[in-house]
Scaffold this motif. Sequence first.
Motif, PDB file in Angstrom:
ATOM      1  N   ALA A   1       0.836  -1.208   0.000  1.00 43.32           N
ATOM      2  CA  ALA A   1       0.000   0.000   0.000  1.00 43.32           C
ATOM      3  C   ALA A   1       0.866   1.251   0.000  1.00 43.32           C
ATOM      4  CB  ALA A   1      -0.925   0.004   1.216  1.00 43.32           C
ATOM      5  N   THR A   2       1.973   1.237   0.744  1.00 47.89           N
ATOM      6  CA  THR A   2       2.841   2.418   0.767  1.00 47.89           C
ATOM      7  C   THR A   2       3.508   2.612  -0.593  1.00 47.89           C
ATOM      8  OG1 THR A   2       4.766   1.168   1.587  1.00 47.89           O
ATOM      9  CG2 THR A   2       3.300   2.130   3.229  1.00 47.89           C
ATOM     10  N   GLY A   3       3.919   1.500  -1.231  1.00 51.81           N
ATOM     11  CA  GLY A   3       4.510   1.614  -2.559  1.00 51.81           C
ATOM     12  C   GLY A   3       3.496   2.056  -3.591  1.00 51.81           C
ATOM     13  N   GLU A   4       2.277   1.518  -3.480  1.00 48.22           N
ATOM     14  CA  GLU A   4       1.231   1.896  -4.427  1.00 48.22           C
ATOM     15  C   GLU A   4       0.837   3.354  -4.240  1.00 48.22           C
ATOM     16  OE1 GLU A   4      -3.105   0.871  -4.226  1.00 48.22           O
ATOM     17  OE2 GLU A   4      -2.552  -0.436  -5.899  1.00 48.22           O
ATOM     18  N   LEU A   5       0.884   3.837  -2.998  1.00 49.65           N
ATOM     19  CA  LEU A   5       0.543   5.239  -2.749  1.00 49.65           C
ATOM     20  C   LEU A   5       1.475   6.151  -3.540  1.00 49.65           C
ATOM     21  CD1 LEU A   5      -0.924   7.513  -1.219  1.00 49.65           C
ATOM     22  CD2 LEU A   5       0.761   7.226   0.616  1.00 49.65           C
ATOM     23  N   TYR A   6       2.769   5.862  -3.495  1.00 51.93           N
ATOM     24  CA  TYR A   6       3.740   6.676  -4.240  1.00 51.93           C
ATOM     25  C   TYR A   6       3.415   6.633  -5.730  1.00 51.93           C
ATOM     26  CZ  TYR A   6       8.333   8.588  -5.497  1.00 51.93           C
ATOM     27  OH  TYR A   6       9.353   9.360  -5.993  1.00 51.93           O
ATOM     28  N   TYR A   7       3.071   5.439  -6.210  1.00 50.87           N
ATOM     29  CA  TYR A   7       2.728   5.294  -7.632  1.00 50.87           C
ATOM     30  C   TYR A   7       1.457   6.081  -7.967  1.00 50.87           C
ATOM     31  CZ  TYR A   7       0.701   3.193 -11.799  1.00 50.87           C
ATOM     32  OH  TYR A   7       0.105   3.012 -13.020  1.00 50.87           O
ATOM     33  N   ARG A   8       0.444   5.952  -7.140  1.00 57.81           N
ATOM     34  CA  ARG A   8      -0.839   6.622  -7.423  1.00 57.81           C
ATOM     35  C   ARG A   8      -0.695   8.143  -7.412  1.00 57.81           C
ATOM     36  NH1 ARG A   8      -4.370   3.303 -10.003  1.00 57.81           N
ATOM     37  NH2 ARG A   8      -4.485   1.287  -8.956  1.00 57.81           N
ATOM     38  N   LEU A   9       0.064   8.644  -6.462  1.00 55.58           N
ATOM     39  CA  LEU A   9       0.275  10.093  -6.415  1.00 55.58           C
ATOM     40  C   LEU A   9       0.978  10.578  -7.679  1.00 55.58           C
ATOM     41  CD1 LEU A   9       1.395  10.554  -2.694  1.00 55.58           C
ATOM     42  CD2 LEU A   9      -0.828  11.131  -3.694  1.00 55.58           C
ATOM     43  N   ASN A  10       1.991   9.825  -8.099  1.00 59.23           N
ATOM     44  CA  ASN A  10       2.688  10.180  -9.334  1.00 59.23           C
ATOM     45  C   ASN A  10       1.761  10.109 -10.539  1.00 59.23           C
ATOM     46  OD1 ASN A  10       5.518  10.837  -8.971  1.00 59.23           O
ATOM     47  ND2 ASN A  10       5.718   8.815  -8.070  1.00 59.23           N
ATOM     48  N   ASP A  11       0.959   9.054 -10.573  1.00 55.98           N
ATOM     49  CA  ASP A  11       0.104   8.875 -11.744  1.00 55.98           C
ATOM     50  C   ASP A  11      -0.989   9.927 -11.799  1.00 55.98           C
ATOM     51  OD1 ASP A  11      -0.040   7.040 -14.038  1.00 55.98           O
ATOM     52  OD2 ASP A  11      -2.095   6.688 -13.356  1.00 55.98           O
ATOM     53  N   MET A  12      -1.453  10.373 -10.635  1.00 56.88           N
ATOM     54  CA  MET A  12      -2.395  11.493 -10.628  1.00 56.88           C
ATOM     55  C   MET A  12      -1.777  12.695 -11.335  1.00 56.88           C
ATOM     56  SD  MET A  12      -3.886  11.326  -6.726  1.00 56.88           S
ATOM     57  CE  MET A  12      -4.665  12.939  -6.856  1.00 56.88           C
ATOM     58  N   ASP A  13      -0.522  12.997 -10.983  1.00 55.26           N
ATOM     59  CA  ASP A  13       0.139  14.145 -11.580  1.00 55.26           C
ATOM     60  C   ASP A  13       0.382  13.935 -13.069  1.00 55.26           C
ATOM     61  OD1 ASP A  13       1.050  16.723 -10.662  1.00 55.26           O
ATOM     62  OD2 ASP A  13       3.056  16.115 -11.271  1.00 55.26           O
ATOM     63  N   ALA A  14       0.724  12.675 -13.427  1.00 56.10           N
ATOM     64  CA  ALA A  14       0.943  12.378 -14.849  1.00 56.10           C
ATOM     65  C   ALA A  14      -0.347  12.532 -15.645  1.00 56.10           C
ATOM     66  CB  ALA A  14       1.491  10.961 -15.004  1.00 56.10           C
ATOM     67  N   GLN A  15      -1.462  12.062 -15.091  1.00 57.77           N
ATOM     68  CA  GLN A  15      -2.743  12.176 -15.786  1.00 57.77           C
ATOM     69  C   GLN A  15      -3.179  13.637 -15.899  1.00 57.77           C
ATOM     70  OE1 GLN A  15      -4.062   9.726 -17.364  1.00 57.77           O
ATOM     71  NE2 GLN A  15      -2.769   8.108 -16.481  1.00 57.77           N
ATOM     72  N   ALA A  16      -2.915  14.413 -14.847  1.00 56.70           N
ATOM     73  CA  ALA A  16      -3.250  15.841 -14.897  1.00 56.70           C
ATOM     74  C   ALA A  16      -2.427  16.547 -15.970  1.00 56.70           C
ATOM     75  CB  ALA A  16      -2.999  16.481 -13.540  1.00 56.70           C
ATOM     76  N   ALA A  17      -1.144  16.199 -16.033  1.00 55.18           N
ATOM     77  CA  ALA A  17      -0.277  16.802 -17.059  1.00 55.18           C
ATOM     78  C   ALA A  17      -0.741  16.394 -18.449  1.00 55.18           C
ATOM     79  CB  ALA A  17       1.173  16.389 -16.827  1.00 55.18           C
ATOM     80  N   ASN A  18      -1.093  15.115 -18.617  1.00 52.82           N
ATOM     81  CA  ASN A  18      -1.552  14.643 -19.928  1.00 52.82           C
ATOM     82  C   ASN A  18      -2.832  15.361 -20.361  1.00 52.82           C
ATOM     83  OD1 ASN A  18       0.561  12.861 -20.291  1.00 52.82           O
ATOM     84  ND2 ASN A  18      -0.541  11.112 -19.454  1.00 52.82           N
TER      85      ASN A  18
END
Length: 444
Positions: free
Chosen positions: A59-76
């Motif tokens: 869950a802690t590793g996925e949290l880092y991934y999800r936060l990053n992917d949120m930013d990536a999706q917002a940028a996209n």
Amino acid sequence: MAQRTAVKSVYGDTPRRLKLLTAALALLGLLLGLISALGLTRDSASLSSLKSRTTEVSATGELYYRLNDMDAQAANLLLVGYHPARGFSVPTSVNAAASFNAYNTDRSAADADLELIAENPSLSSQAKALLDSLGSYEADVADAFYVDQQAATGQQPATPPAEALAEYETASAILHGSMLPASSQIAATDGQEVDSSYSSDHSAMSLFGYAVLVLGLIAVAALMLGNHYYARRFRRRLSWLSAGAIVALVTGLLGLSTQLTAADHLHVAKHEAYDSIYALDRAQAVSDDANADESRWLLENRGPELQTSFLQKVAEVGGAGRGGYLGTELDNITFPGEGQAATAAAQAFDTYLQDDKRIRSDANGGELAAAVALDIGTAPGQSNADFNAYMAALGRVIQINTAQFDAAVDSGVGASAWAELVIGGLLLLAFVLQAGHLRLREYQ
């Protein structure tokens, strides 16, 4: 004479001595059974704890991934906009609506991860602080999306309204300035706790194994001495204590074997499977962070700091030679099919990096639309497609290790010799009591 009188006053007559001997041998047998049972109980708890702790670490590793992917999706989303210019083709799977849906999926998953992490008392304050920051980030991103959605049609690639870009940059600064470092620290702390627990549990398993063996050998010696006493006092060369000695020896050897087997299963689960899973989870998260930097570089005027950030994260994943998270995995190949899958993931990562070079070359050469098209492209040979193929390849390696992790934990729990322990303990007590009963009856 005085010494013999003193001994007799302590041990009494022969029946009393028989009762004391029987009680002492029975107590030794019970102690052997108790230590064996404690070892088996500790084994099961250790393996179950590792499984539950790794769920939290995931869950802690996925949290880092999800936060990053949120930013990536917002940028996209802002790269292509809600109203792209005529002639600029945006695949349906990566248009503004699709990016917005992916962003919301990540947001829900991040909330769930934070709730799970907050259940750990040592991490709850950090999780709550992250949750507060996440609220601020989401508010700024929502404003950026709203401004972009209200803008006029005909938006050129990577040119969102200035107000939308400013809101996004504010949000991204929160994410990269505090949220991601905090998330990374949570993951590191959790991983260190797993390492510490493993070291303690693995040592305890071995210690219990040798303790059972030593107690078993002591029981064997005591039972043989008891048998010798019977032979000398009652002229019986063999008694049920001889059979009890065999049971005690088998129990000691079985206890050692069971504990060392459990320790081996724990080693496979932790070192050979979990360590790879941890490295691969980090590779996924940091890779997605780098991919977000790539989109941000296109969106935020292609500043050198974002290119440097991208390259640093690439080095963290791939490194030189066999360094980085992928190198950690390639140095820990232990399961069937893992080597081929890990090599395929490394090759897919290199393919993605070649796409990045083309994107930067196009953008630096004044072909911004072509760079954005390559960045968001979903056809083979385009960045999004190759990145998704790389992430899928990482996922396959994780699946291999996860299956082996689960198998090792289940095998370790299933290897507990409870039935043999109970039967052996009952037989040992029965033999000791029967031997004492027969001698008492014979004496009377």
